[in-house]
Design an enzyme around this catalytic site. Sequence first.
Site, PDB file in Angstrom:
ATOM      1  N   ASP A 450       0.771  -1.257   0.000  1.00 59.59           N
ATOM      2  CA  ASP A 450       0.000   0.000   0.000  1.00 59.59           C
ATOM      3  C   ASP A 450       0.795   1.296   0.000  1.00 59.59           C
ATOM      4  OD1 ASP A 450      -1.949  -1.884   0.332  1.00 59.59           O
ATOM      5  OD2 ASP A 450      -2.670  -1.163   2.267  1.00 59.59           O
ATOM      6  N   GLU A 527      -7.656  -3.257  -3.753  1.00 63.77           N
ATOM      7  CA  GLU A 527      -8.976  -2.915  -3.259  1.00 63.77           C
ATOM      8  C   GLU A 527      -9.299  -1.488  -3.685  1.00 63.77           C
ATOM      9  OE1 GLU A 527     -10.790  -3.764   1.055  1.00 63.77           O
ATOM     10  OE2 GLU A 527      -9.318  -2.147   1.036  1.00 63.77           O
ATOM     11  N   GLU A 531      -7.600   5.222  -4.371  1.00 60.37           N
ATOM     12  CA  GLU A 531      -6.432   5.766  -3.684  1.00 60.37           C
ATOM     13  C   GLU A 531      -5.187   5.618  -4.555  1.00 60.37           C
ATOM     14  OE1 GLU A 531      -7.057   5.655   1.039  1.00 60.37           O
ATOM     15  OE2 GLU A 531      -7.198   3.674   0.117  1.00 60.37           O
TER      16      GLU A 531
END
Length: 923
Positions: A450, A527, A531
């Site tokens: 991430d 996911e 972002e």
Amino acid sequence: MTSPRTRPAVVLLLTSALAVVGLGPAAVPAAAATIPVGSGSYSDTRPPGTSGPTTNTGTPVTPKVTAAARNRPLPSNDWWSSLAFQRYGDNPYSTPMYGHPLTYQATAGGLDVGYPTSPSIVGDGRQYEYAHKRDLTIGLTGLNSPDTKADDWSDWTVTPYWSDGARTLRTTIGHGSPFVYAKGSGGNAQITTAGAPTVFADQGNVLGITVAGHHYALFAPTGSDWNVAGSTVTAGLGSRDYFSVAVLPSTGALATFKKYAYSFVTGSKVSWSYTGGTVRATYALTTEAKEGTERGTLQALYRHQWLNTTDALTPYTYVSPRGTMKVRESASFTTTQKASAVLPALPRSNGVDTARLRGYLNEAANASDPFSGASDTYWTGKALGRLAQLVPVAEQIGENGIRDKLVGLLKGKLQDWFTAGGANEFSYDKDWKTLTGYPASYGSDTELNDHHFHYSYYVYAAAIVAQYDQAWAADSAWGGMVKTLVRDTANPSRTDSAFPFLRGFDVYAGHSWASGHQGFAAGNNQESSSESTNLSAALVLWGSATGDTSLRDLGTYLLTTESEAIAQYWFDADEQVFPSSFGHDTAGMVWGSGAAYATWWTANPEEIHGINVLPVTGGSLHLGGEKAAIRRNIAEMERENGGPAVEWRDILWEFQSFADPAAARAKWDAGHAAYTPEQGESRAHTYHWINTLDAVGAPDATVTGDIPTSAVFTKGTTRTYVAHNHGSSARTVTFSDGRTLAVPARSTASGTGTGTGPGEPDPPAGNTFQLRSGGVLTTATGGTPGSDTIASGGGANHDGSPYQPLVYEARGVDGTRTPGAGTAFRLQVDAGTTVGLGQQARVSYDLTGDGTFDRTETYHYFATDPVAGWEEYTQARGLRTATGALGDLRGGTVRLEVWSAIGNGTAKLRTSTDGSVVVIPYS
């Protein structure tokens, strides 16, 4: 609220199975505790008590690569990352890797290969998978390697390596490749099949076999011979060390694949450019001829690629979790797309009450803890993003005091994180060549998860600061640290020895991956695609604010590419990707093997539907390009939720505003007094967003400006043109429909545009529409005649099904249905000297402009002659099919699509002339 970055043990059903130019500081940190970067710094050692990458049991790990690759920065978040990151201590090989159309898994005896063609629905219908299932293993006789390492890689290919001391094997695999290229020593080529194969062709060194219903071709060096003994197929390599295996779309394709079997792919590279509102990207393979002189190859394009290329494609196709893949017979192809828009904020409008907005802004700026107690990289980032969005909004209404206070808060928090030695810092890991923020969260340290999500908010906030304070953003001040975060997450350099090229962005898949280890049976995953695009939009804003056009253009390429992937693979915009058995209109997560109606932390429909929307910013406008998909998405959320959103109301209101601003405004009006903002949102931003779009209309992706920081909005028949000029001099922005907008220096301007030009959307008046280049139908006359190119049909039959069509639209059309009348058209088309071409037309009517076409008419195709000169195609060819019924037009849309129904060559369609018109049955 649990974070969208949580990584619990499978909530989801997945157990199935050197200074760089323009990018800041020296590439390799010095041997010191603190590395200065302008006014900031980072550490070269982790803070006490913290960890870097580990196995699932907490044992530290280093990259699992060969000596030849040891000093190369590893693109840790990729479709093949498990080759290099041994997350599970008992698996020194890999987990399943999804290259598409083939799937792979490394084992002691070589490379397991599969071609999954039937989806399975798991988890109460919440996930579809084309799960890896071994058809065969590519290896060498006797090979029993203790591990598999990554030996080489390029933009979308990788070379795994096996060695047991006596034998060595390398295979090169990649996205879109139907081939596996093998080099081995110490043993014969060996293919072990999952069951006894059926031989359909035996040419000695070329063998065609069928395994589990899938057709494969095996290619050994000339002069060798394949021997089949049960489920084991072997061939001697003699003095050579190469062989290849291909999955065939049909047994009849063997001759074509044989042509390229010895043209071994050695590398892959994407290049991109941005010019005047258009993004072009070329995907090229390098090859080596092992035999003969052939250097071409075959590659399968994903849907988001073949929708946006005019390059010729073969009739061959493959099944994949991303829908149909189409095959190109070439070592390269090019895509062309309209650039996705980015703005620092929505423009000022008369839909926003200044006093009310001022109150909301003060509430945010004067909070007792503007950062809400955030400590780790993710939650600090969300707080930075929340405040950054309010800075240009405050300036719009003349609240410069609030603006400056917000900028000060952003600077203070960024500088705190950009300085090593305090409670918050960034630390460089020389083994993994990555920059990790501590306190870390959600595996950003131990799993390298991430980084693009977390750091997107820091770059976005820094870009907003740079818009107002150029000195702060200088490399010698704090800009150097911003660029170091960029190098970690989205480095455009392939020669930087400290950080990998585009760490998590998979250029061929068209989107990023979140997991750093890819240690799942379902492959890698992402996911929150939104972002990911938040980072791309941040690059556009940062590059624009600092004058770094290369980073600006990188951001535009990434955003434009991923926006198409999101539309197709997360939202199934064309309803051509998700299996019918899946039964959902959206996916919360995309996996290598498929997609899931789920999140990592909750099954709440609001978060499943909202996680690919947040944060809503001026970089989210691309979502407005697929309005019908948004309507399906919202409708499904409310069905699954048993009613409208309760928890993430603001995110979902804003999402609905991309398609139906008035409906979103009504929900805001009814619910704004009693909701809690999502943690990256604020009342000020949500109020400004929803009421602005209600005033100016939803984003209109059909028109682009000639700078990335420009956008168009349409309400009824009125377009509003918006652009932000980060430069120090005034400029004129030109839009693709011919309108222009004067924009002062360092300012945002908006208006209905001035000037005229080809494609200007004149208000529809009358029932005869000319075609204009740029995708416009207009009742205006007198344009300069031109032409558009109709893409080749690629030799396939597309009769009745639009294939890479030219699309022309008129919007905001009012008309009363003329009883008994029908659609008429005359289209001037020309195939030049190419034989066997046929062009086809479809006319569609959206009676109310709501994004749903109520009547669709497809006409029989027109076979053009191979003689130079325009020919006339009319409705007299007759209707092939028609669906729906005509009615009165009230702010409606009329659409014409023209494509190649048959043939293998391009054709021309005449524009801006009365020779090419559509006449609608209305008055």
